[in-house]
Scaffold this motif. Structure first.
Motif, short mmCIF file in Angstrom:
data_model
loop_
_atom_site.label_atom_id
_atom_site.label_comp_id
_atom_site.label_asym_id
_atom_site.label_seq_id
_atom_site.Cartn_x
_atom_site.Cartn_y
_atom_site.Cartn_z
N MET A 140 0.83 -1.18 0.00
CA MET A 140 0.00 0.00 0.00
C MET A 140 0.88 1.25 0.00
N SER A 141 0.30 2.36 0.35
CA SER A 141 1.02 3.61 0.26
C SER A 141 1.56 4.03 1.61
N MET A 142 2.68 4.72 1.58
CA MET A 142 3.31 5.18 2.81
C MET A 142 2.43 6.20 3.53
N PHE A 143 1.88 7.15 2.79
CA PHE A 143 1.06 8.19 3.40
C PHE A 143 -0.29 7.63 3.86
N GLY A 144 -0.93 6.82 3.02
CA GLY A 144 -2.21 6.22 3.38
C GLY A 144 -2.10 5.33 4.60
N ASP A 145 -1.06 4.50 4.63
CA ASP A 145 -0.84 3.63 5.78
C ASP A 145 -0.53 4.44 7.04
N GLY A 146 0.22 5.52 6.88
CA GLY A 146 0.55 6.37 8.02
C GLY A 146 -0.68 7.04 8.61
N LEU A 147 -1.56 7.51 7.74
CA LEU A 147 -2.81 8.12 8.23
C LEU A 147 -3.69 7.08 8.92
N ASP A 148 -3.76 5.87 8.35
CA ASP A 148 -4.54 4.80 8.98
C ASP A 148 -3.99 4.44 10.35
N ALA A 149 -2.66 4.36 10.45
CA ALA A 149 -2.04 4.02 11.73
C ALA A 149 -2.32 5.09 12.78
N ALA A 150 -2.34 6.35 12.37
CA ALA A 150 -2.64 7.43 13.31
C ALA A 150 -4.06 7.32 13.84
N VAL A 151 -4.99 6.99 12.96
CA VAL A 151 -6.39 6.86 13.37
C VAL A 151 -6.56 5.63 14.25
N GLN A 152 -5.82 4.56 13.97
CA GLN A 152 -5.94 3.33 14.75
C GLN A 152 -5.48 3.52 16.20
N LYS A 153 -4.66 4.53 16.45
CA LYS A 153 -4.23 4.80 17.83
C LYS A 153 -5.40 5.27 18.69
N ALA A 154 -6.47 5.71 18.06
CA ALA A 154 -7.65 6.18 18.80
C ALA A 154 -8.59 5.06 19.19
N PHE A 155 -8.35 3.83 18.72
CA PHE A 155 -9.24 2.72 19.02
C PHE A 155 -9.33 2.51 20.53
N THR A 156 -10.53 2.18 21.00
CA THR A 156 -10.73 1.97 22.43
C THR A 156 -10.56 0.52 22.83
N ARG A 157 -10.69 -0.39 21.89
CA ARG A 157 -10.49 -1.82 22.14
C ARG A 157 -9.56 -2.37 21.07
N PRO A 158 -8.75 -3.37 21.42
CA PRO A 158 -7.89 -3.96 20.40
C PRO A 158 -8.70 -4.80 19.40
N ALA A 159 -8.24 -4.83 18.18
CA ALA A 159 -8.88 -5.66 17.15
C ALA A 159 -8.64 -7.13 17.47
N PRO A 160 -9.49 -8.03 16.98
CA PRO A 160 -9.28 -9.46 17.22
C PRO A 160 -7.90 -9.91 16.73
N GLU A 180 -9.84 9.43 1.57
CA GLU A 180 -11.14 8.80 1.38
C GLU A 180 -11.58 8.82 -0.08
N ALA A 181 -11.15 9.84 -0.82
CA ALA A 181 -11.50 9.95 -2.23
C ALA A 181 -10.63 9.03 -3.09
N GLY A 182 -9.67 8.35 -2.48
CA GLY A 182 -8.84 7.41 -3.23
C GLY A 182 -7.65 8.07 -3.89
N ALA A 183 -7.16 9.17 -3.34
CA ALA A 183 -6.01 9.87 -3.91
C ALA A 183 -4.77 9.00 -3.84
N SER A 184 -3.89 9.21 -4.80
CA SER A 184 -2.64 8.46 -4.84
C SER A 184 -1.70 8.95 -3.75
N ASP A 185 -0.66 8.16 -3.52
CA ASP A 185 0.34 8.52 -2.53
C ASP A 185 1.02 9.83 -2.93
N GLY A 186 1.20 10.05 -4.22
CA GLY A 186 1.80 11.28 -4.71
C GLY A 186 0.97 12.50 -4.36
N ARG A 187 -0.34 12.40 -4.48
CA ARG A 187 -1.21 13.52 -4.15
C ARG A 187 -1.18 13.82 -2.65
N LEU A 188 -1.18 12.77 -1.82
CA LEU A 188 -1.07 12.97 -0.37
C LEU A 188 0.28 13.61 -0.02
#
Length: 185
Positions: free
Chosen positions: A1-21, A139-147
């Motif tokens: 996947m993309s470095m920027f997309g994965d980085g943004l996802d990882a930042a949001v995942q830090k807000a999770f209140t319970r761990p994923a299975p 969310e709009a599906g932008a490429s890593d270059g656009r991010l």
């Protein structure tokens, strides 16, 4: 996947209140519940429906490495959608986002300035409007270059121009050779 997309996802995942299975069986059961059937999960993970049923019943416990990676990615993508949405909304409206990067940065400026690219390690708090632009583009599906372009614009305004207090004639910031990139909300 993309470095920027994965980085943004990882930042949001830090807000999770319970761990994923964690176990393959629990992950499969979660996906079956979310997608309302084993056939949809089988198509998503590109395995047979019978294989999904075996994981659900804990008859198979250890997936192949590539299946385990796809399974974990799909579970995390769907895990706690309301918490994910609240974290993105808070970052985009009030909190902003912090970017920590080590990359080669340079800029285009009028003649006579020192615009040589060099490796910089920056930790910069970006304002909420840039967090909103990054999340909306993702969310709009932008490429890593656009991010990467959006992040470069943000660094230009916040780090190089200091919100308009200096380097007003700066035209463009080059943000390349990224060695490390991490986002935090």
């Amino acid at each position: 996947m993309s470095m920027f997309g994965d980085g943004l996802d990882a930042a949001v995942q830090k807000a999770f209140t319970r761990p994923a299975p964690k176990s393959a069986g629990a992950q499969m059961r979660y996906l079956v519940k979310q997608l309302k059937g084993t056939r949809a999960v089988a198509q998503l993970l590109r395995v047979s429906q019978r294989t999904i049923e075996r994981y659900v019943k804990d008859q198979i416990k250890k997936p192949r490495p590539e299946l385990a990676a796809r399974l974990e990615r799909e579970v995390k993508k769907r895990w706690q959608p309301q918490i994910r949405a609240k974290a993105r909304q808070k970052a985009a409206s009030t909190g902003g986002i912090v970017i920590d990067t080590r990359a080669r940065m340079g800029y285009t400026a009028p003649i006579g300035s020192t615009d040589q690219d060099r490796i910089r390690h920056l930790t910069v708090a970006l304002p909420p409007q840039y967090a909103a632009r990054l999340f909306n583009a993702q969310e709009a599906g932008a490429s890593d270059g656009r991010l990467q372009e959006i992040a470069a614009e943000a660094l230009k305004e916040v780090y190089f121009q200091d919100g308009g207090c200096r380097a007003g004639s700066l035209e463009e910031v080059r943000f390349t050779d990224i060695g490390h990139l991490e986002f935090d909300l």
